[in-house]
Write a protein that holds these residues in place. Structure first.
Motif, PDB file in Angstrom:
ATOM      1  N   TRP A  92       0.942  -1.185  -0.053  1.00  0.00           N
ATOM      2  CA  TRP A  92       0.192  -0.134  -0.081  1.00  0.00           C
ATOM      3  C   TRP A  92       0.947   1.379   0.049  1.00  0.00           C
ATOM      4  CZ3 TRP A  92      -0.922   4.429   2.801  1.00  0.00           C
ATOM      5  CH2 TRP A  92      -2.000   4.906   2.680  1.00  0.00           C
ATOM      6  N   LEU A  93       2.046   1.607   0.838  1.00  0.00           N
ATOM      7  CA  LEU A  93       2.869   2.273   0.880  1.00  0.00           C
ATOM      8  C   LEU A  93       3.443   2.540  -0.270  1.00  0.00           C
ATOM      9  CD1 LEU A  93       4.111   1.797   4.452  1.00  0.00           C
ATOM     10  CD2 LEU A  93       2.939   4.065   3.812  1.00  0.00           C
ATOM     11  N   THR A  94       3.953   1.336  -1.058  1.00  0.00           N
ATOM     12  CA  THR A  94       4.684   1.921  -2.385  1.00  0.00           C
ATOM     13  C   THR A  94       4.012   1.766  -3.791  1.00  0.00           C
ATOM     14  OG1 THR A  94       5.165  -0.689  -2.468  1.00  0.00           O
ATOM     15  CG2 THR A  94       6.920   1.007  -1.236  1.00  0.00           C
ATOM     16  N   ALA A  95       2.453   1.760  -3.618  1.00  0.00           N
ATOM     17  CA  ALA A  95       1.615   1.840  -4.722  1.00  0.00           C
ATOM     18  C   ALA A  95       1.996   3.279  -5.437  1.00  0.00           C
ATOM     19  CB  ALA A  95       0.259   1.739  -4.501  1.00  0.00           C
ATOM     20  N   ARG A  96       2.062   3.046  -6.871  1.00  0.00           N
ATOM     21  CA  ARG A  96       2.234   4.280  -7.533  1.00  0.00           C
ATOM     22  C   ARG A  96       1.130   5.179  -7.557  1.00  0.00           C
ATOM     23  NH1 ARG A  96       5.932   4.596 -11.397  1.00  0.00           N
ATOM     24  NH2 ARG A  96       4.418   6.253 -12.713  1.00  0.00           N
ATOM     25  N   ARG A  97       1.461   6.634  -7.316  1.00  0.00           N
ATOM     26  CA  ARG A  97       0.786   7.653  -6.955  1.00  0.00           C
ATOM     27  C   ARG A  97       0.982   8.871  -7.635  1.00  0.00           C
ATOM     28  NH1 ARG A  97       1.529   5.332  -1.805  1.00  0.00           N
ATOM     29  NH2 ARG A  97      -0.413   4.778  -1.621  1.00  0.00           N
ATOM     30  N   SER A  98       0.213   9.894  -7.904  1.00  0.00           N
ATOM     31  CA  SER A  98       0.562  11.026  -8.254  1.00  0.00           C
ATOM     32  C   SER A  98       0.054  12.015  -7.054  1.00  0.00           C
ATOM     33  CB  SER A  98      -0.075  11.518  -9.589  1.00  0.00           C
ATOM     34  OG  SER A  98       0.299  12.933  -9.934  1.00  0.00           O
ATOM     35  N   ALA A  99       1.155  11.957  -6.104  1.00  0.00           N
ATOM     36  CA  ALA A  99       0.797  13.151  -5.065  1.00  0.00           C
ATOM     37  C   ALA A  99       2.567  13.728  -4.599  1.00  0.00           C
ATOM     38  CB  ALA A  99       0.198  12.310  -3.946  1.00  0.00           C
ATOM     39  N   ILE A 100       2.263  14.613  -3.622  1.00  0.00           N
ATOM     40  CA  ILE A 100       3.327  15.106  -3.248  1.00  0.00           C
ATOM     41  C   ILE A 100       4.398  14.284  -2.608  1.00  0.00           C
ATOM     42  CG2 ILE A 100       4.276  16.694  -1.624  1.00  0.00           C
ATOM     43  CD1 ILE A 100       1.795  18.493  -2.175  1.00  0.00           C
ATOM     44  N   ILE A 101       3.743  13.103  -1.997  1.00  0.00           N
ATOM     45  CA  ILE A 101       4.740  12.281  -1.377  1.00  0.00           C
ATOM     46  C   ILE A 101       4.548  10.699  -2.607  1.00  0.00           C
ATOM     47  CG2 ILE A 101       5.298  10.482   0.576  1.00  0.00           C
ATOM     48  CD1 ILE A 101       4.259  12.886   2.335  1.00  0.00           C
ATOM     49  N   GLN A 102       5.698  10.243  -2.819  1.00  0.00           N
ATOM     50  CA  GLN A 102       5.510   9.190  -3.981  1.00  0.00           C
ATOM     51  C   GLN A 102       7.084   8.364  -3.356  1.00  0.00           C
ATOM     52  OE1 GLN A 102       6.025  10.505  -7.836  1.00  0.00           O
ATOM     53  NE2 GLN A 102       4.548  12.013  -7.517  1.00  0.00           N
ATOM     54  N   THR A 103       6.635   7.048  -3.847  1.00  0.00           N
ATOM     55  CA  THR A 103       8.096   6.159  -3.602  1.00  0.00           C
ATOM     56  C   THR A 103       8.567   5.711  -5.102  1.00  0.00           C
ATOM     57  OG1 THR A 103       6.636   4.016  -3.656  1.00  0.00           O
ATOM     58  CG2 THR A 103       6.941   5.336  -1.534  1.00  0.00           C
ATOM     59  N   SER A 104       9.901   5.345  -4.887  1.00  0.00           N
ATOM     60  CA  SER A 104      10.550   4.796  -6.292  1.00  0.00           C
ATOM     61  C   SER A 104      10.045   3.432  -6.505  1.00  0.00           C
ATOM     62  CB  SER A 104      11.952   4.815  -5.916  1.00  0.00           C
ATOM     63  OG  SER A 104      12.346   3.793  -4.725  1.00  0.00           O
ATOM     64  N   PRO A 105      10.374   3.136  -7.663  1.00  0.00           N
ATOM     65  CA  PRO A 105       9.989   1.425  -7.913  1.00  0.00           C
ATOM     66  C   PRO A 105      10.608   0.643  -6.729  1.00  0.00           C
ATOM     67  CG  PRO A 105      10.654   2.587  -9.833  1.00  0.00           C
ATOM     68  CD  PRO A 105      11.023   3.594  -8.642  1.00  0.00           C
ATOM     69  N   VAL A 106      10.001  -0.487  -6.594  1.00  0.00           N
ATOM     70  CA  VAL A 106      10.542  -1.258  -5.580  1.00  0.00           C
ATOM     71  C   VAL A 106      11.715  -1.967  -6.073  1.00  0.00           C
ATOM     72  CG1 VAL A 106       9.831  -3.253  -4.046  1.00  0.00           C
ATOM     73  CG2 VAL A 106       8.316  -1.434  -4.347  1.00  0.00           C
ATOM     74  N   HIS A 107      12.633  -2.173  -5.319  1.00  0.00           N
ATOM     75  CA  HIS A 107      14.033  -2.877  -5.589  1.00  0.00           C
ATOM     76  C   HIS A 107      14.124  -3.852  -4.456  1.00  0.00           C
ATOM     77  CE1 HIS A 107      14.853   0.381  -8.388  1.00  0.00           C
ATOM     78  NE2 HIS A 107      14.643   1.312  -7.538  1.00  0.00           N
ATOM     79  N   MET A 108      15.171  -4.882  -4.653  1.00  0.00           N
ATOM     80  CA  MET A 108      15.392  -6.018  -3.773  1.00  0.00           C
ATOM     81  C   MET A 108      16.833  -6.139  -3.493  1.00  0.00           C
ATOM     82  SD  MET A 108      14.919  -9.700  -5.378  1.00  0.00           S
ATOM     83  CE  MET A 108      15.417 -10.478  -3.767  1.00  0.00           C
ATOM     84  N   GLY A 109      16.975  -6.758  -2.413  1.00  0.00           N
ATOM     85  CA  GLY A 109      18.559  -7.154  -1.978  1.00  0.00           C
ATOM     86  C   GLY A 109      18.433  -8.061  -1.086  1.00  0.00           C
ATOM     87  N   ARG A 110      19.617  -8.448  -0.465  1.00  0.00           N
ATOM     88  CA  ARG A 110      19.875  -9.654   0.359  1.00  0.00           C
ATOM     89  C   ARG A 110      20.911  -9.216   1.424  1.00  0.00           C
ATOM     90  NH1 ARG A 110      18.510 -14.518  -0.150  1.00  0.00           N
ATOM     91  NH2 ARG A 110      20.000 -15.441   0.437  1.00  0.00           N
TER      92      ARG A 110
END
Length: 142
Positions: A92-110
């Motif tokens: 929910w937090l990382t869903a794409r949105r057009s707002a003042i607060i956004q997130t980058s695409p999700v990446h992964m690591g170990r």
């Protein structure tokens, strides 16, 4: 020794004028399903934000960024979203949105130490390093 766990992460961006598409990274969200880890770290650089929009409402922005951290922590104090399972809150937090607060695409690591990866991501994706802050000016050596 504990084997590294897979984790997902996204940068939290503030886009003060969405129509311009300019943003400042202000934090990260890290999720590790195997360890039930979900955490957001935020550091708001007012000077950088005001360079993009001198009229940015920092008080409202802080309130919304605090909500992201509460949602990560979960529980009734985070509203209805805070009651969702951990992975659902991350998505929910990382869903794409057009707002003042956004997130980058999700990446992964170990990684074996999620708190250390939060600090590493903050250092590399959010904080200005000394040589970047100088924008080409010569700084005296440390």
């Amino acid at each position: 020794m504990h084997a590294p766990d897979s984790y997902d992460y996204a940068a939290i961006r503030v886009v003060p004028r969405v129509e311009r598409g300019e943003f400042v990274n202000v934090g990260v969200i890290v999720s590790c399903e195997a360890t039930a880890y979900l955490k957001a770290a935020v550091e708001l650089d007012e000077v950088r934000l005001r360079a993009l929009d001198p009229d940015v409402d920092l008080q409202t922005l802080r309130r919304h960024l605090d909500a992201i951290q509460r949602i990560c922590a979960g529980g009734p104090g985070a509203g209805p979203i805070g009651l969702l399972p951990q992975r659902a809150r991350f998505h929910w937090l990382t869903a794409r949105r057009s707002a003042i607060i956004q997130t980058s695409p999700v990446h992964m690591g170990r990684c074996g130490d999620m708190d250390a990866i939060v600090e590493h991501l903050m250092a590399t994706m959010v904080r200005i390093r000394r040589n970047e802050a100088s924008a080409g000016a010569q700084l005296p050596p440390d």
